[in-house]
Design an enzyme around this catalytic site. Sequence first.
Site, short mmCIF file in Angstrom:
data_model
loop_
_atom_site.label_atom_id
_atom_site.label_comp_id
_atom_site.label_asym_id
_atom_site.label_seq_id
_atom_site.Cartn_x
_atom_site.Cartn_y
_atom_site.Cartn_z
N ALA A 71 -54.92 -50.78 54.12
CA ALA A 71 -53.69 -51.54 54.73
C ALA A 71 -52.07 -50.18 54.33
O ALA A 71 -51.26 -50.12 54.65
CB ALA A 71 -53.36 -52.63 54.54
N THR A 72 -52.32 -50.73 52.49
CA THR A 72 -50.71 -50.62 52.55
C THR A 72 -50.30 -49.22 52.13
O THR A 72 -49.77 -48.33 52.81
CB THR A 72 -51.30 -50.79 50.71
OG1 THR A 72 -51.41 -51.54 50.05
CG2 THR A 72 -50.17 -50.10 49.50
N GLN A 180 -54.38 -59.46 58.47
CA GLN A 180 -55.25 -60.81 58.24
C GLN A 180 -55.53 -61.28 59.75
O GLN A 180 -56.78 -62.28 59.44
CB GLN A 180 -54.16 -61.92 57.64
CG GLN A 180 -54.00 -61.11 56.58
CD GLN A 180 -55.35 -61.14 54.84
OE1 GLN A 180 -55.79 -62.25 55.60
NE2 GLN A 180 -54.67 -60.43 53.65
N SER A 200 -57.80 -53.31 57.41
CA SER A 200 -58.10 -52.80 55.92
C SER A 200 -59.35 -53.58 55.84
O SER A 200 -59.80 -54.21 56.86
CB SER A 200 -56.80 -54.05 55.11
OG SER A 200 -57.43 -53.59 53.74
N HIS A 202 -61.41 -54.18 53.50
CA HIS A 202 -61.82 -55.56 52.20
C HIS A 202 -61.36 -56.26 52.54
O HIS A 202 -61.82 -58.07 52.44
CB HIS A 202 -61.62 -55.62 50.90
CG HIS A 202 -59.97 -55.53 51.03
ND1 HIS A 202 -59.20 -55.54 49.18
CD2 HIS A 202 -58.95 -54.78 51.22
CE1 HIS A 202 -57.92 -55.07 49.06
NE2 HIS A 202 -57.95 -54.77 50.44
N CYS A 326 -51.08 -59.22 45.34
CA CYS A 326 -50.70 -58.35 45.22
C CYS A 326 -49.67 -57.89 44.24
O CYS A 326 -49.14 -57.33 43.77
CB CYS A 326 -50.44 -57.34 46.27
SG CYS A 326 -52.16 -56.94 47.42
#
Length: 391
Positions: A71-72, A180, A200, A202, A326
Amino acid sequence: MSGVYLDYNGAAPLDPRVLEAMLPLLTEGVGNASSVHRFGRLQAAAVDEAREHVADLVGGRPGHVVFTAGATEANNLALRGMVEGEQRKRSRVLVSAVEHASVLETARWVAAQGLAKVDVIPVAGGGFVEPESVESMMGPDVMLVSVMAANSETGVLNPIAEIAKRVHAGGAIFHCDATQIVGRVAFDLETVGADLVSVSGHKICGPGGVGALVGTRRSLLRVRPVIHGGGHERGLRSGSINVAGVAGFGAAARLASEERNDEAPRVARLRDRLVQELRQRIPDIQENGNTDRRLPNTTNVRFAGADSDAVLVNMDPVAVSTGSACSSGSIEPSEVLQAMGLSREAAFESIRFSLGRFTTPDDIDIAVRKTVTAVSYVRDMTYTEAVNAAS
Ligand code: PMP
């Protein structure tokens, strides 16, 4: 590894069924997904299947899924790619104050490069973005607005459909970091009115290092690539695809869609029991952010007078988190909590518990016991004493 894992918002454990879907691609799979030979075609078929599951997860079209390394990267592509595509037409970007670092830092970078002016949408004590705040900051110069669906630290949900309406009324693009929310609360790109969505692997019991930017056709056409090369992924993300990772992400997306309706209420009951028992046993605690409108799996709790890092090291084997994972390792308290109006001190005393698919009632019992002893221990000691005693 043994222990009680309550840090799903940081990274959720890999579901064994996801691993099963990935293994053949790692052990038997060979060939580049872009190659036309039979080996390559098998890889491409696995990627296509994953594309469908990821599209289903967010209500998008398979052809509009751009796989990334998380997602970053999807957030970087959305912001930087859109600004580089649109900068001659409009000059301003709005991002909320509680975005993930991958949105906030990209916005800061874009501003520092002189590519666009960036304004930050404030949040009130509840931790969510008011549609009215967005409306008041809109203008004919705004090209892009980025507001996340659910906050990773507090679990607070933003009224994204209402926000999207305001953004579109101003003629701008709406990017939503849905990392999320997916698999926890219903999310549908079209119902929300999102133009670009980041997700994302994970966070949904899939592998790390894989994610996607999903968009509408119109908005994807306006994005410029950040990574250049052979033109994979609609030309928006060059580089040979991480086939096993993408297949795992696809399997995780399918499971998240299929199991959300059963999993979310079960997890919410465990989360509510955790909070209730902590309240009964520990004086002077408070949940941060709006508790009526938040993810079913998350609570962010302030234990007044107990430094959260000191509590954390005394809670082993229970894994929880202080602030965003993070940014842990940095000595600054959570930017998100401070943006909501918490003092530095209050932010330093806050802990996030995030539950998920494999959390059991026994885990909650252990977490309650460990939290009670750690908090009372730390409250009775100075910070240095508590940290030294634990190490
Ligand atoms: N956005 C949000 C809301 C997140 O919680 C995270 C993960 N902490 C990210 C983006 C970054 O995701 P990834 O780890 O896949 O790069």
